[in-house]
Design a protein around this motif. Sequence first.
Motif, PDB file in Angstrom:
ATOM      1  N   PRO A  10       0.828  -1.211   0.000  1.00 37.21           N
ATOM      2  CA  PRO A  10       0.000   0.000   0.000  1.00 37.21           C
ATOM      3  C   PRO A  10       0.860   1.258   0.000  1.00 37.21           C
ATOM      4  CG  PRO A  10      -0.734  -1.548   1.675  1.00 37.21           C
ATOM      5  CD  PRO A  10       0.572  -2.057   1.173  1.00 37.21           C
ATOM      6  N   ASP A  11       0.467   2.225  -0.782  1.00 37.12           N
ATOM      7  CA  ASP A  11       1.159   3.508  -0.832  1.00 37.12           C
ATOM      8  C   ASP A  11       0.432   4.484   0.094  1.00 37.12           C
ATOM      9  OD1 ASP A  11       2.980   5.389  -1.543  1.00 37.12           O
ATOM     10  OD2 ASP A  11       2.513   5.391  -3.687  1.00 37.12           O
ATOM     11  N   ARG A  12       1.009   5.658   0.250  1.00 38.49           N
ATOM     12  CA  ARG A  12       0.385   6.688   1.093  1.00 38.49           C
ATOM     13  C   ARG A  12      -0.647   7.439   0.250  1.00 38.49           C
ATOM     14  NH1 ARG A  12       2.413   8.137   5.883  1.00 38.49           N
ATOM     15  NH2 ARG A  12       1.981  10.367   5.568  1.00 38.49           N
ATOM     16  N   VAL A  13      -1.792   6.790   0.078  1.00 36.07           N
ATOM     17  CA  VAL A  13      -2.861   7.370  -0.734  1.00 36.07           C
ATOM     18  C   VAL A  13      -4.080   7.632   0.151  1.00 36.07           C
ATOM     19  CG1 VAL A  13      -2.074   6.222  -2.836  1.00 36.07           C
ATOM     20  CG2 VAL A  13      -3.771   5.097  -1.376  1.00 36.07           C
ATOM     21  N   VAL A  14      -4.956   8.496  -0.338  1.00 38.43           N
ATOM     22  CA  VAL A  14      -6.221   8.783   0.333  1.00 38.43           C
ATOM     23  C   VAL A  14      -7.288   7.860  -0.235  1.00 38.43           C
ATOM     24  CG1 VAL A  14      -8.011  10.526   0.696  1.00 38.43           C
ATOM     25  CG2 VAL A  14      -5.593  11.177   0.790  1.00 38.43           C
ATOM     26  N   LEU A  15      -8.072   7.240   0.649  1.00 42.14           N
ATOM     27  CA  LEU A  15      -9.181   6.384   0.234  1.00 42.14           C
ATOM     28  C   LEU A  15     -10.481   7.067   0.653  1.00 42.14           C
ATOM     29  CD1 LEU A  15      -7.809   2.865   1.283  1.00 42.14           C
ATOM     30  CD2 LEU A  15      -7.673   3.973  -0.952  1.00 42.14           C
ATOM     31  N   GLU A  16     -11.303   7.392  -0.338  1.00 37.32           N
ATOM     32  CA  GLU A  16     -12.544   8.137  -0.093  1.00 37.32           C
ATOM     33  C   GLU A  16     -13.732   7.196  -0.009  1.00 37.32           C
ATOM     34  OE1 GLU A  16     -13.352  11.292   0.374  1.00 37.32           O
ATOM     35  OE2 GLU A  16     -11.523  12.401  -0.125  1.00 37.32           O
ATOM     36  N   GLY A  17     -14.521   7.352   1.040  1.00 42.80           N
ATOM     37  CA  GLY A  17     -15.783   6.648   1.158  1.00 42.80           C
ATOM     38  C   GLY A  17     -16.930   7.641   1.206  1.00 42.80           C
ATOM     39  N   ARG A  18     -18.124   7.137   1.476  1.00 42.57           N
ATOM     40  CA  ARG A  18     -19.285   8.008   1.595  1.00 42.57           C
ATOM     41  C   ARG A  18     -19.297   8.721   2.953  1.00 42.57           C
ATOM     42  NH1 ARG A  18     -22.961   4.585   0.097  1.00 42.57           N
ATOM     43  NH2 ARG A  18     -23.521   5.450  -1.935  1.00 42.57           N
ATOM     44  N   TYR A  19     -18.857   8.012   3.997  1.00 39.65           N
ATOM     45  CA  TYR A  19     -18.937   8.538   5.361  1.00 39.65           C
ATOM     46  C   TYR A  19     -17.573   8.894   5.953  1.00 39.65           C
ATOM     47  CZ  TYR A  19     -23.297   6.014   4.631  1.00 39.65           C
ATOM     48  OH  TYR A  19     -24.474   5.542   4.100  1.00 39.65           O
ATOM     49  N   VAL A  20     -16.535   8.200   5.509  1.00 35.49           N
ATOM     50  CA  VAL A  20     -15.199   8.448   6.044  1.00 35.49           C
ATOM     51  C   VAL A  20     -14.196   8.617   4.910  1.00 35.49           C
ATOM     52  CG1 VAL A  20     -15.630   7.136   8.170  1.00 35.49           C
ATOM     53  CG2 VAL A  20     -14.545   5.997   6.212  1.00 35.49           C
ATOM     54  N   ARG A  21     -13.092   9.244   5.245  1.00 34.79           N
ATOM     55  CA  ARG A  21     -11.943   9.361   4.351  1.00 34.79           C
ATOM     56  C   ARG A  21     -10.718   8.869   5.108  1.00 34.79           C
ATOM     57  NH1 ARG A  21     -12.484  14.189   3.604  1.00 34.79           N
ATOM     58  NH2 ARG A  21     -10.962  15.104   5.029  1.00 34.79           N
ATOM     59  N   LEU A  22      -9.959   8.000   4.494  1.00 29.29           N
ATOM     60  CA  LEU A  22      -8.753   7.469   5.110  1.00 29.29           C
ATOM     61  C   LEU A  22      -7.554   8.232   4.554  1.00 29.29           C
ATOM     62  CD1 LEU A  22      -9.471   3.619   4.958  1.00 29.29           C
ATOM     63  CD2 LEU A  22     -10.259   5.322   6.618  1.00 29.29           C
ATOM     64  N   ALA A  69       7.826   5.878  10.991  1.00 31.68           N
ATOM     65  CA  ALA A  69       9.206   5.459  10.745  1.00 31.68           C
ATOM     66  C   ALA A  69       9.351   3.943  10.693  1.00 31.68           C
ATOM     67  CB  ALA A  69      10.126   6.018  11.835  1.00 31.68           C
ATOM     68  N   GLY A  70       8.302   3.210  11.057  1.00 32.62           N
ATOM     69  CA  GLY A  70       8.350   1.757  11.092  1.00 32.62           C
ATOM     70  C   GLY A  70       7.854   1.120   9.812  1.00 32.62           C
ATOM     71  N   PRO A  71       7.731  -0.215   9.807  1.00 36.45           N
ATOM     72  CA  PRO A  71       7.352  -0.935   8.588  1.00 36.45           C
ATOM     73  C   PRO A  71       5.853  -0.909   8.278  1.00 36.45           C
ATOM     74  CG  PRO A  71       7.694  -2.478  10.377  1.00 36.45           C
ATOM     75  CD  PRO A  71       8.081  -1.120  10.911  1.00 36.45           C
ATOM     76  N   ASP A  72       5.029  -0.588   9.277  1.00 36.11           N
ATOM     77  CA  ASP A  72       3.583  -0.579   9.063  1.00 36.11           C
ATOM     78  C   ASP A  72       3.147   0.767   8.494  1.00 36.11           C
ATOM     79  OD1 ASP A  72       3.571  -3.116  10.256  1.00 36.11           O
ATOM     80  OD2 ASP A  72       3.330  -2.233  12.256  1.00 36.11           O
ATOM     81  N   ARG A  73       1.989   0.775   7.860  1.00 36.89           N
ATOM     82  CA  ARG A  73       1.495   2.001   7.218  1.00 36.89           C
ATOM     83  C   ARG A  73       0.096   2.313   7.751  1.00 36.89           C
ATOM     84  NH1 ARG A  73       3.896   1.147   1.051  1.00 36.89           N
ATOM     85  NH2 ARG A  73       6.032   0.774   1.772  1.00 36.89           N
ATOM     86  N   TYR A  74       0.041   3.406   8.494  1.00 36.51           N
ATOM     87  CA  TYR A  74      -1.190   3.760   9.198  1.00 36.51           C
ATOM     88  C   TYR A  74      -1.948   4.872   8.493  1.00 36.51           C
ATOM     89  CZ  TYR A  74      -0.655   0.926  13.391  1.00 36.51           C
ATOM     90  OH  TYR A  74      -0.597  -0.117  14.264  1.00 36.51           O
ATOM     91  N   VAL A  75      -3.260   4.875   8.723  1.00 35.27           N
ATOM     92  CA  VAL A  75      -4.113   5.948   8.229  1.00 35.27           C
ATOM     93  C   VAL A  75      -4.925   6.513   9.387  1.00 35.27           C
ATOM     94  CG1 VAL A  75      -4.323   4.905   5.938  1.00 35.27           C
ATOM     95  CG2 VAL A  75      -6.074   4.436   7.670  1.00 35.27           C
ATOM     96  N   GLN A  89      -6.105   3.126  11.842  1.00 36.60           N
ATOM     97  CA  GLN A  89      -5.897   1.707  11.580  1.00 36.60           C
ATOM     98  C   GLN A  89      -4.697   1.587  10.653  1.00 36.60           C
ATOM     99  OE1 GLN A  89      -9.852   1.117   9.989  1.00 36.60           O
ATOM    100  NE2 GLN A  89      -9.118   1.002   7.885  1.00 36.60           N
ATOM    101  N   GLY A  90      -4.106   0.391  10.617  1.00 37.88           N
ATOM    102  CA  GLY A  90      -2.869   0.258   9.863  1.00 37.88           C
ATOM    103  C   GLY A  90      -2.809  -0.982   8.998  1.00 37.88           C
ATOM    104  N   TRP A  91      -1.998  -0.874   7.956  1.00 44.51           N
ATOM    105  CA  TRP A  91      -1.597  -2.039   7.178  1.00 44.51           C
ATOM    106  C   TRP A  91      -0.410  -2.675   7.910  1.00 44.51           C
ATOM    107  CZ3 TRP A  91      -4.897  -3.043   3.410  1.00 44.51           C
ATOM    108  CH2 TRP A  91      -5.520  -2.001   2.715  1.00 44.51           C
ATOM    109  N   MET A  92      -0.518  -3.964   8.223  1.00 43.52           N
ATOM    110  CA  MET A  92       0.541  -4.670   8.932  1.00 43.52           C
ATOM    111  C   MET A  92       0.821  -5.997   8.222  1.00 43.52           C
ATOM    112  SD  MET A  92      -0.841  -3.868  12.821  1.00 43.52           S
ATOM    113  CE  MET A  92       0.662  -4.368  13.646  1.00 43.52           C
TER     114      MET A  92
END
Length: 218
Positions: A10-22, A69-75, A89-92
């Motif tokens: 996963p890259d550092r991208v924005v994910l748009e929903g109807r109720y939330v944005r990550l 700075a770590g290996p996980d990618r959080y939003v 929440q994060g990608w792990m």
Amino acid sequence: MTPEPARAAPDRVVLEGRYVRLEPLDRRHAADLFAVSTMAGGAERYRWLLSEAPSSLAAMEQRIAETNAGPDRYVAIIDKASGKALGQQGWMRIRPEHGSIEIGGVYWGLPMARSRLATEALFLFARHAFEDLGYRRFEWKCNNRNEPSKAAATRFGFRFEGVFRQDMIIKGENRDTAWFSILDTEWPDLRAEYERWLDPANFGADGAQLTRLATPRG
């Protein structure tokens, strides 16, 4: 059929929903996340996480810096109605070579817990993993004593796979880890049900659901 690896991490991208944005987790989210962490009942939601509730805004900012700075990618999870960050929440366990990825480090603050905001935040992660990045496996793990987390995994359609006994030591306590997963072959039916449930027509004026999320295991 020969299994294929995922296309990318996963890259550092924005994910748009109807109720939330990550949004990729950033220092600018610290004040909102500190506020929901320290509101009445907010600290209790850290009970099963690897970290304790932040003691100050500076501590929250430092935690975000260390996380990035770590290996996980959080939003950060942004409530589109208020513009506030209500959780993270994060990608792990990101393993594109095996087509496997985990959602973890989930902190859904009380204003979004057990709501369509939380469900859509999970849905956006799953859809991105399976459809945009080509993952074969989407994982959920938790302390086996964390009954609310196990119930949430089941509601979301994850399949229980078993328990890793004495898997970790967290906050001075033993953790037996319960493992759950969704596979790419299961995703199309789950996606259809998520989209049905998340439709605005499924909610009353007070935001309460009119029908339950009917996943095969939920």
